[in-house]
Scaffold this active site. Structure first.
Site, PDB file in Angstrom:
ATOM      1  N   SER A 260       0.833  -1.206   0.000  1.00 30.88           N
ATOM      2  CA  SER A 260       0.000   0.000   0.000  1.00 30.88           C
ATOM      3  C   SER A 260       0.868   1.258   0.000  1.00 30.88           C
ATOM      4  O   SER A 260       0.348   2.356   0.020  1.00 30.88           O
ATOM      5  CB  SER A 260      -0.888  -0.004   1.249  1.00 30.88           C
ATOM      6  OG  SER A 260      -0.074   0.134   2.408  1.00 30.88           O
TER       7      SER A 260
ATOM      8  N   ASN B 231       1.783   3.585   8.254  1.00 30.37           N
ATOM      9  CA  ASN B 231       1.207   4.826   7.741  1.00 30.37           C
ATOM     10  C   ASN B 231       0.588   4.541   6.389  1.00 30.37           C
ATOM     11  O   ASN B 231       1.261   4.572   5.349  1.00 30.37           O
ATOM     12  CB  ASN B 231       2.286   5.904   7.646  1.00 30.37           C
ATOM     13  CG  ASN B 231       2.748   6.317   9.020  1.00 30.37           C
ATOM     14  OD1 ASN B 231       2.044   7.032   9.733  1.00 30.37           O
ATOM     15  ND2 ASN B 231       3.911   5.813   9.429  1.00 30.37           N
ATOM     16  N   GLU B 232      -0.692   4.255   6.431  1.00 27.49           N
ATOM     17  CA  GLU B 232      -1.399   3.832   5.232  1.00 27.49           C
ATOM     18  C   GLU B 232      -1.716   5.053   4.363  1.00 27.49           C
ATOM     19  O   GLU B 232      -1.542   6.196   4.807  1.00 27.49           O
ATOM     20  CB  GLU B 232      -2.698   3.119   5.649  1.00 27.49           C
ATOM     21  CG  GLU B 232      -2.476   1.871   6.496  1.00 27.49           C
ATOM     22  CD  GLU B 232      -1.824   0.711   5.737  1.00 27.49           C
ATOM     23  OE1 GLU B 232      -1.275   0.915   4.643  1.00 27.49           O
ATOM     24  OE2 GLU B 232      -1.849  -0.421   6.270  1.00 27.49           O
ATOM     25  N   PRO B 233      -2.187   4.834   3.114  1.00 31.18           N
ATOM     26  CA  PRO B 233      -2.513   5.962   2.243  1.00 31.18           C
ATOM     27  C   PRO B 233      -3.390   6.978   2.982  1.00 31.18           C
ATOM     28  O   PRO B 233      -4.308   6.600   3.712  1.00 31.18           O
ATOM     29  CB  PRO B 233      -3.288   5.306   1.098  1.00 31.18           C
ATOM     30  CG  PRO B 233      -2.718   3.929   1.031  1.00 31.18           C
ATOM     31  CD  PRO B 233      -2.412   3.543   2.448  1.00 31.18           C
TER      32      PRO B 233
ATOM     33  N   THR C 279      -2.991  -4.226   3.172  1.00 34.00           N
ATOM     34  CA  THR C 279      -2.079  -4.636   4.243  1.00 34.00           C
ATOM     35  C   THR C 279      -2.648  -5.839   4.983  1.00 34.00           C
ATOM     36  O   THR C 279      -1.930  -6.786   5.309  1.00 34.00           O
ATOM     37  CB  THR C 279      -1.904  -3.452   5.222  1.00 34.00           C
ATOM     38  OG1 THR C 279      -1.367  -2.356   4.485  1.00 34.00           O
ATOM     39  CG2 THR C 279      -0.991  -3.804   6.370  1.00 34.00           C
TER      40      THR C 279
END
Ligand code: F6R
Length: 632
Positions: A164, A170-172, A189
């Site tokens: 991702s 720290n995702e989108p 994820t």
């Protein structure tokens, strides 16, 4: 002052520095070269800080990527006295909620894979806590940030990258200045974590992670990526615009960061995929072939219709200078591809062939058409199933089989009370199993049997009789968990014995980089090692590699193309259908949601279309192979 990592990289013959990325990038030939390099950066830092009598502050990741680095650091500690007694560590993240003693916790991971083997003081280890109550999370996160500040900030942050684009978790959508906090995990994820959790449903939805801002405040950052499933996100992070859609792209704004990737993860970088676009290169016959095939796609023409201006307008004028005209190179690539098309994969006279199948279905999924062709053409085909594949069977499938045996006994052996109660107990074991519990050895045995009988039925459809099947059950796989042991002497000896027994003219091996949990790669290593062993005894089979269920070789890599008729494709599909426990929804589908038979057909039809577009004969479907030349 911090040294600029990109300038301090010691470029060995086995690594290559790439200039055309926005984050300096070094490509290592193998993951172990990469691990050694990153561990050496850590070790140099720790040694210089130790000499200066100040602590080293390290930011550490978990996941499969840094495992080699931890192994190498442990070796340096044991063999070269690397002293961690003045090292303070901060881990990036932890699932939430998560018991630190759970086999899934990052606490457990870090202790098992690193801290238990070196002399970092327990009080110097910081890992976000997954076992705190919801109302305490915010204050915990603030305190975590403060404790990093208190020791003067991170000297070196190591990172992996998720598909991702995440660093830490720290995702989108994560902001550049985000700090340690509770986050929701992206579906990609969670899917990627599914194998470790025995199914996506068991993967937590939340985690506590250091923020992008916390990471970027480190003095140096090394971000690592291994494997081709990371190739496209590496390109986005290192080459595309900075965006919060790909948190790793924020590293472009850091003055001392470095991407360390293996060649598979580097595959999509412009300098690797289409090096002729970024400047002068050293042309090799293989690169010329790749460029010319690429050109056909760019201009939408088959090979023999390419003209001088197509080369000139698409960065390939160097090729014309080199060869004088386009005619020769165009024809060479065409002839090589044409010569690779082969309808009699083992020739005319009867031969002995071994197909090595890492799991019990790779044979029919990945090269079922060739298997059928070989069997139909009268060759003695053996299939060696290298692992039992038992961890990829759902509990409900095991339950159904146990139920069958129970009903069978009730019908035909109603007085055999011991067996009846044994079977009832097995059913109960499954009923009382909680999410994430490991299987007992007995249950793993049952699941292995399910896959064995499916493989036998699949091979039968392909024309390979039961007496030519070998179930090797290589020991490296027998952990009952997703993580496996490394390849050992015993594994190699088992494969070598089979090679001695059959003395094959030809062998087929899954030569994969993209297997999500590495089993294919380890199996290939076992065969390569065993082939070396028996070579001294005069056993030297032709060695062909095929790819597992995920990807196909690029057209310029294909050295043998086996055309499949519509009837063979249909029989291959029937053979794949025999693997019932893997149908509908597989335990480890990876990133691709399609069923295996659909993937297999799409893949072989696609290769046929590619050949057709190149102006080669038009086939219904094609299976592709590569000769083993000493590297995967
Ligand atoms: C782990 C972490 C993650 C991983 C990433 C890649 O602490 O923060 O960002 O680095 O998900 O995971 P692997 O290495 O397993 O592919």
């Amino acid at each position: 002052m911090a040294t600029d990592l990109s300038r301090s990289v010691h470029v060995t013959p086995k690594s290559k520095f790439v200039r055309h990325t926005k984050v300096p990038t070094v490509i290592f030939e193998t993951s172990s070269e990469l691990a050694k390099y990153v561990a050496s950066v850590v070790a140099d830092l720790v040694r210089s800080k130790n000499e200066a009598g100040v602590p080293t502050i390290l930011g550490l990741p978990t996941g499969s990527t840094p495992l080699g680095v931890y192994r190498e650091l442990i070796r340096l500690h044991n063999e070269e006295q690397l002293d961690f007694s003045n090292v303070i560590t901060f881990n990036l993240d932890e699932y939430w909620p998560m018991d630190p003693d759970s086999i899934h916790s990052y606490h457990k991971f870090m202790h098992e894979n690193f801290f238990d083997h070196v002399n970092v003081k327990p009080e110097n280890i910081h890992i976000p806590r997954g076992d705190i109550a919801a109302e305490e999370v915010d204050s915990f996160c603030e305190e975590y940030e403060r404790s990093i500040e208190k020791v003067g900030g991170l000297d070196l942050q190591l990172l992996g990258i998720g598909r991702s684009g995440h660093i830490g978790f720290n995702e989108p959508g994560s902001a550049r200045n985000s700090l340690t906090r509770l986050v929701n995990l992206d579906p990609v994820t969670r899917r990627d974590a599914a194998s470790g959790f025995f199914g996506e449903d068991n993967v937590p939805h939340h985690a506590i992670t250091m923020g992008v801002g916390s990471i970027l405040s480190a003095k140096k950052i090394i971000i690592m990526a291994l494997g081709e499933h990371k190739a496209s996100v590496v390109k986005r992070a290192a080459e595309a615009e900075v965006t919060d859609e790909v948190s790793a792209s924020f590293l472009q704004t850091h003055t001392n960061s470095l991407f360390a990737v293996d060649s598979a993860a580097a595959a999509e970088l412009t300098a690797v995929k289409t090096p002729w676009i970024v400047g002068n290169i050293e042309w090799t016959p293989q690169l010329e072939k790749k460029a010319v095939i690429w050109l056909t796609k760019e201009v939408g023409k088959p090979l023999l219709k390419l003209e001088t201006e197509d080369f000139l307008h698409n960065h390939l004028h160097q090729l014309i200078h080199k060869h004088g005209s386009v005619g020769q190179i165009r024809q060479r690539v065409f002839d090589e591809l044409l010569e690779g098309i082969c309808t009699k994969p083992a020739g005319v006279d009867p031969k002995r062939v071994i197909v090595f199948s890492p799991h019990p279905d790779d044979d029919v999924i990945s090269m079922g058409g060739t298997l059928i062709t070989l069997a139909d053409q009268g060759h003695d085909v053996y299939i060696a199933y290298m692992t039992s594949g038992n961890i990829a069977v759902f509990d409900h499938d095991a339950l159904r089989h146990i139920d069958f045996v129970l009903e069978f006994h009730k019908l035909f052996h109603p007085d055999d009370e011991a067996t009846l109660s044994h079977l009832q107990n097995l059913k109960q074991d499954i009923d009382s199993k909680k999410a994430g519990d490991l299987d007992t050895p007995e249950m793993l045995g049952i699941k292995g049997l399910i896959r064995k009988t499916e493989a036998t039925a699949g091979a039968e459809v392909a024309g390979v009789p039961e007496e030519r099947l070998r179930f090797l059950n290589l020991p490296f796989y027998q952990t009952g968990q997703v993580s496996k042991k490394p390849i050992g002497e015993e594994d190699i000896a088992i494969v070598a014995d089979l090679l001695r027994e059959v003395n094959p003219h030809q062998i087929y091996v899954a030569g994969d980089l993209s297997d999500p949990h590495g089993t294919h790669r380890v199996c290939a290593e076992a065969v390569i090692n065993a082939v070396d062993v028996v070579a001294e005894e005069g056993i030297a089979p032709e060695f062909w590699m095929y790819r597992g269920a995920w990807e196909e070789y690029e057209p310029h890599e294909i050295e043998r193309a086996i055309p499949l008729s519509p009837e063979v494709v249909l029989r291959k599909r029937e053979a794949i259908f025999k693997h019932e426990s893997q149908k509908d929804s597989a335990f480890y589908p990876g990133s691709d949601k399609r069923e295996f038979w659909v993937r297999a057909e799409d893949r072989t039809r696609n290769t046929a279309t590619v050949y057709n577009d190149l102006g080669l004969p038009e086939y219904f479907a094609i299976e592709a192979f590569k000769h083993y030349h000493g590297e995967l």
